[in-house]
Structure formats: structure tokens, C-alpha cells
Design a protein around this motif. Structure first.
Motif, mmCIF file in Angstrom:
data_model
loop_
_atom_site.group_PDB
_atom_site.id
_atom_site.type_symbol
_atom_site.label_atom_id
_atom_site.label_comp_id
_atom_site.label_asym_id
_atom_site.label_seq_id
_atom_site.Cartn_x
_atom_site.Cartn_y
_atom_site.Cartn_z
ATOM 1 N N LEU A 3 -11.406 11.538 -7.414
ATOM 2 C CA LEU A 3 -12.279 12.411 -8.186
ATOM 3 C C LEU A 3 -12.683 13.636 -7.375
ATOM 4 O O LEU A 3 -12.724 14.763 -7.892
ATOM 5 C CB LEU A 3 -13.528 11.639 -8.634
ATOM 6 C CG LEU A 3 -13.287 10.439 -9.556
ATOM 7 C CD1 LEU A 3 -14.559 9.602 -9.682
ATOM 8 C CD2 LEU A 3 -12.805 10.903 -10.928
ATOM 9 N N GLU A 4 -12.974 13.417 -6.109
ATOM 10 C CA GLU A 4 -13.481 14.477 -5.240
ATOM 11 C C GLU A 4 -12.474 15.601 -5.064
ATOM 12 O O GLU A 4 -12.807 16.785 -5.139
ATOM 13 C CB GLU A 4 -13.805 13.871 -3.868
ATOM 14 C CG GLU A 4 -14.923 14.526 -3.124
ATOM 15 C CD GLU A 4 -16.282 14.062 -3.600
ATOM 16 O OE1 GLU A 4 -16.977 14.885 -4.224
ATOM 17 O OE2 GLU A 4 -16.659 12.897 -3.348
ATOM 18 N N PHE A 5 -11.206 15.224 -4.834
ATOM 19 C CA PHE A 5 -10.186 16.204 -4.455
ATOM 20 C C PHE A 5 -9.125 16.358 -5.537
ATOM 21 O O PHE A 5 -7.962 16.648 -5.249
ATOM 22 C CB PHE A 5 -9.562 15.805 -3.115
ATOM 23 C CG PHE A 5 -10.579 15.619 -2.021
ATOM 24 C CD1 PHE A 5 -11.366 16.675 -1.604
ATOM 25 C CD2 PHE A 5 -10.766 14.382 -1.423
ATOM 26 C CE1 PHE A 5 -12.321 16.520 -0.610
ATOM 27 C CE2 PHE A 5 -11.720 14.200 -0.425
ATOM 28 C CZ PHE A 5 -12.496 15.272 -0.016
ATOM 29 N N PHE A 6 -9.536 16.183 -6.777
ATOM 30 C CA PHE A 6 -8.638 16.297 -7.923
ATOM 31 C C PHE A 6 -7.878 17.617 -7.894
ATOM 32 O O PHE A 6 -8.472 18.694 -7.773
ATOM 33 C CB PHE A 6 -9.467 16.179 -9.207
ATOM 34 C CG PHE A 6 -8.703 16.381 -10.488
ATOM 35 C CD1 PHE A 6 -7.761 15.460 -10.899
ATOM 36 C CD2 PHE A 6 -8.949 17.493 -11.277
ATOM 37 C CE1 PHE A 6 -7.062 15.641 -12.079
ATOM 38 C CE2 PHE A 6 -8.265 17.683 -12.481
ATOM 39 C CZ PHE A 6 -7.313 16.749 -12.876
ATOM 40 N N LEU A 7 -6.562 17.526 -7.986
ATOM 41 C CA LEU A 7 -5.662 18.684 -8.033
ATOM 42 C C LEU A 7 -5.804 19.617 -6.824
ATOM 43 O O LEU A 7 -5.597 20.816 -6.944
ATOM 44 C CB LEU A 7 -5.858 19.473 -9.338
ATOM 45 C CG LEU A 7 -5.199 18.887 -10.590
ATOM 46 C CD1 LEU A 7 -5.463 19.777 -11.798
ATOM 47 C CD2 LEU A 7 -3.698 18.700 -10.396
ATOM 48 N N GLU A 8 -6.115 19.055 -5.678
ATOM 49 C CA GLU A 8 -6.177 19.856 -4.448
ATOM 50 C C GLU A 8 -5.016 19.545 -3.507
ATOM 51 O O GLU A 8 -5.014 19.962 -2.350
ATOM 52 C CB GLU A 8 -7.515 19.619 -3.737
ATOM 53 C CG GLU A 8 -8.702 20.158 -4.517
ATOM 54 C CD GLU A 8 -10.029 19.975 -3.805
ATOM 55 O OE1 GLU A 8 -10.037 19.679 -2.586
ATOM 56 O OE2 GLU A 8 -11.082 20.129 -4.463
ATOM 57 N N GLY A 9 -4.017 18.808 -4.006
ATOM 58 C CA GLY A 9 -2.820 18.573 -3.216
ATOM 59 C C GLY A 9 -2.943 17.483 -2.175
ATOM 60 O O GLY A 9 -2.127 17.435 -1.251
ATOM 61 N N LYS A 10 -3.918 16.578 -2.315
ATOM 62 C CA LYS A 10 -4.141 15.540 -1.308
ATOM 63 C C LYS A 10 -3.735 14.145 -1.769
ATOM 64 O O LYS A 10 -3.632 13.227 -0.954
ATOM 65 C CB LYS A 10 -5.620 15.520 -0.898
ATOM 66 C CG LYS A 10 -6.115 16.830 -0.292
ATOM 67 C CD LYS A 10 -7.602 16.767 0.008
ATOM 68 C CE LYS A 10 -8.101 18.031 0.717
ATOM 69 N NZ LYS A 10 -8.113 19.210 -0.158
#
Length: 418
Positions: free
Chosen positions: A358-365
Motif C-alpha cells: 500500500l505504501e509504495f504502490f506503483l513506485e517500482g518496488k
């Protein structure tokens, strides 16, 4: 690389013909070519800054592509696109002949890797404090890191094929230089790059299995730190300068938020069908759920943060106590009740990864998470063998990373014939 060399040879041959013709015409000799640069007139300091900024922008462009494709691959989003090559990422059976793999994913990250090296190969003044070197080292590190996490193997500047471990070690090497030079530069920009490189090195060490090293780096990141990749709304250059995730949500309608992420959580905002969404490029069973995290062409994408460092430290600890503390802090900060599930190590780690999702949604992680601890993401990633969400395709495959594109193997002199 071979094709580039042939093009240069043809250019030089054509230049020779031009000079031969010029000898017959004094008038022609008076014509100047504004595109020719005399190396002796180039100021290395200015050139270094320009090239370093270009390397950073090359990475920014690549990050948008890689975040989108890994989002499809790890079921952060569904492929609401008609391209068969993009749907291959959605059902995780990616051919090395996949054209999108080569042009949209491999080529941009390879360019980012190579352009940073151009700066690092220059003889620039004050190399221990030069901000251009700090920038180039940091973004070469991030470029190699994403190659390591997303591809099964890699290659740097037409070099030999490298394993994931070798790529992660190379990324850590360049992050170390980014940390050292950024700190020594001591400007706000230098310190920011140093912190970003620390997060990157912590991420690389975590992926490598060096939990102690990852935790040590994470602890050094400044409180409240966040480094964002900036984009701009440039109508003439949106493919290079604008936020790819917004472009493919609102212009093309190619990414639809996957079911697990459709929660009442402020970290993953979305628009449900019928609430003013754009039309999907391809019909999506169940309707098109448009992401609303990135709301414009100029929306930033977060690259590195103290928050990510906290997640790295909690995971690297291997202990339920700090993991639960972070889980409940982040749940409370985002309107969720305290975690009430099982408290064995595997269950708590799964919840930690759920909060990361949830935190890094769609940030490539997420692809790095998938490769590092597949059991911890099993609730959010479509299982191998499960039906693809669209009819007319095969079941979800077993790929856990992307193959090197065939053109890289065919044109890289260190891989030719493989």
C-alpha cells in the motif's frame, strides 16, 4: 552497439565526401554547422552538470516505464491495454522477443546506466566533492539496482552478462560513491543525494541478503527524508518528461487498479467505474478502476525516503517486535485499526509486506519484494497457474523476473552467439 558503430562509420564517410566537395568551392567553406562541437571549447564543469542532469532525467523516464510494467507483472494493476506484448507481463510469461520488453523496459534503463557512466568517466574538478559526480553515481546506482531487481540477468554498456548478485554489488559500489561525494559536497543537494544513495544501498543489501548491512544503512538516513523524481507537463515531450503512470492512466487507460488494492486506504486512491474515469484502452472484466495517486503529468514519483528505510530496517531485523511496531504505526497513520492477525514470524512478515504494498504502490518496488520473499506477497500477486483475469489468454506463468531481450544478446559483442 554494432548498429551504432556502423551508423558512425557511414557518418564519417559522408563527412569525408563533404570535405572533398568543399575544396572546390570557397563559398561552401564559409558555411558552418551549428551542430558540430569542438571538444577543446567544452567547459568540463558545465558539461558535467548538464550530462549529470541528463542522466538523472534518463533514469526518471525509465522509472515511469519500469514502475508500470512491474505493476502489471506483480498484480498491482491489471493490463487494460490491447498490446499482446504488455499482456505478457500481466500473465508473467515474457518472451525475450517481446518488443515492449526491449523498447519500453530494457532500452530506457540501459540508457540511464550508460549515460551516468559518461559523467563518471569524465575528469571533473574536485572529484571528491563534485555534485555532478554525486548525482551520476547515485543515479547509476539506482539504474543498476532496478536492472538487478526486475531482470533475471543484466549487462552494463555492452559488457558481459551479469547475475543479480553481481548487479546488486555494482549498484552498492556506486551508491557508496554517491554517499561519500554527496556528504563531502555538503550542500542541500549533496546531502539529499547522499541520503537517497543510502536508501538505495540499503535496498540493494537487503535484496542481496545482507540484513545487517541493510539495517546499518537504513539507520543513517535522515529523519523525515524524501527524494522525489520530478516530472513536468511538456506537451512536446511527454514521453520523456512527464509522469508515465498518469499518461497511461488518463491518456491511454492502460492500467487498472487490481482488486486487492481497492481498499479504503488513502495510500492507494482510485476512481471506481462510473465516477468520472477515462475509458480503458481495452475492456476490463469487472470494470476500469483508475489510479488517482498520480494526478497529473507533473506528478512526482517517490524514489527514496526515510519511510522506506524504516521498512528495510524492520524487515532486516527479522524480529516480530519492530515489525509489529511499524505495522501498527503505519496502520494508525492511515486510518486502519491495529493489526489483529496471527503473530508468528511468517504472518507478521506478510502483514509488513502488505503495508509495503500500500505504501509504495506503483513506485517500482513490488517486483523486488516478489523476488526477495515470494511467500510474503502471495496474497497480492496472482499465483502461477491461476487463470489470467482476461479471457482468451493462457494461465499465469512462472516468471519471477524479465529475460534479457533477444536484441541485447544478438548485438552485444560479449554475448553474440549465445
Amino acid at each position: 552497439m554494432k548498429k551504432i558503430q556502423r551508423a558512425v562509420t557511414r557518418t564519417l564517410a559522408a563527412t569525408s565526401l563533404v570535405f572533398g566537395a568543399a575544396a572546390c568551392s570557397d563559398q561552401f567553406l564559409e558555411v558552418t554547422n551549428p551542430n558540430v562541437i569542438d571538444a577543446a571549447t567544452v567547459d568540463p564543469t558545465t558539461a558535467g552538470a548538464t550530462l549529470a542532469a541528463s542522466a538523472q532525467q534518463n533514469f526518471a523516464a525509465a522509472l515511469g516505464w519500469l514502475s508500470m510494467y512491474s505493476g502489471w507483472f506483480t498484480t498491482e494493476v491489471n493490463v487494460s491495454d490491447t498490446f499482446p506484448t504488455r499482456n505478457e507481463f500481466g500473465f508473467r510469461t515474457v518472451s525475450d522477443l517481446n518488443g515492449s520488453l526491449n523498447t519500453d523496459v530494457w532500452a530506457p534503463i540501459s540508457l540511464a546506466v550508460a549515460s551516468a557512466k559518461t559523467v563518471l568517466d569524465l575528469t571533473l574538478p574536485n572529484p571528491t566533492t563534485n555534485i555532478s559526480l554525486a548525482r551520476a553515481a547515485t543515479f547509476r546506482g539506482f539504474s543498476i539496482l532496478m536492472m538487478a531487481t526486475d531482470f533475471c540477468t543484466g549487462a552494463l554498456s555492452s559488457g558481459p552478462e551479469l547475475t543479480t548478485a553481481q548487479l546488486l554489488d555494482s549498484a552498492s559500489f556506486w551508491f557508496t560513491r554517491g554517499v561519500d561525494v554527496g556528504r563531502a559536497n555538503a550542500t542541500a543537494d549533496g546531502i539529499a543525494l547522499s541520503n537517497a544513495a543510502l536508501v538505495g544501498r540499503a535496498r540493494a543489501k537487503l535484496q542481496r541478503g545482507d540484513n545487517a548491512g541493510a539495517a546499518a544503512d537504513a539507520a543513517l538516513v535522515s529523519a523525515g527524508f524524501e527524494y522525489n523524481m520530478r516530472y513536468t507537463d511538456d506537451l512536446n515531450s511527454r514521453t520523456r518528461l512527464s509522469n508515465r503512470l498518469y499518461q497511461f492512466s488518463f491518456d491511454r487507460g492502460a492500467i487498472s487498479v487490481a482488486p486487492w488494492y481497492r481498499q479504503t486506504d488513502p495510500r492507494v486512491p482510485f476512481r471506481a467505474p462510473g465516477s468520472g474515469t477515462a475509458a480503458p484502452f481495452d475492456a476490463v472484466p469487472g470494470g476500469f478502476f483508475q489510479q488517482a495517486k498520480f494526478t497529473g503529468y507533473a506528478s512526482n514519483i517517490r524514489l527514496a525516503s526515510k519511510l522506506e528505510a524504516d521498512y528495510i530496517a524492520a524487515e532486516a531485523s527479522g524480529s516480530v517486535t519492530p515489525q509489529l511496531a511499524l505495522i501498527n504505526a503505519r496502520r494508525a497513520a492511515n486510518g486502519q485499526t491495529a493489526y489483529a492477525g496471527a503473530t508468528d514470524a511468517a504472518s507478521v512478515k506478510t502483514e509488513l509486506f502488505n503495508q509495503r504494498a500500500l505504501e509504495f504502490f506503483l513506485e517500482g518496488k513490488r517486483l523486488a519484494d516478489f523476488r526477495r520473499s515470494p511467500a510474503s506477497v502471495a496474497t497480492t500477486v496472482t499465483a502461477s497457474g491461476a487463470p489470467y483475469f482476461k479471457p482468451g489468454y493462457g494461465s499465469t506463468g512462472t516468471d519471477t523476473c524479465y529475460p534479457l531481450p533477444r536484441p541485447e544478446r544478438d548485438n552485444n559483442p560479449n554475448m553474440a552467439g549465445k
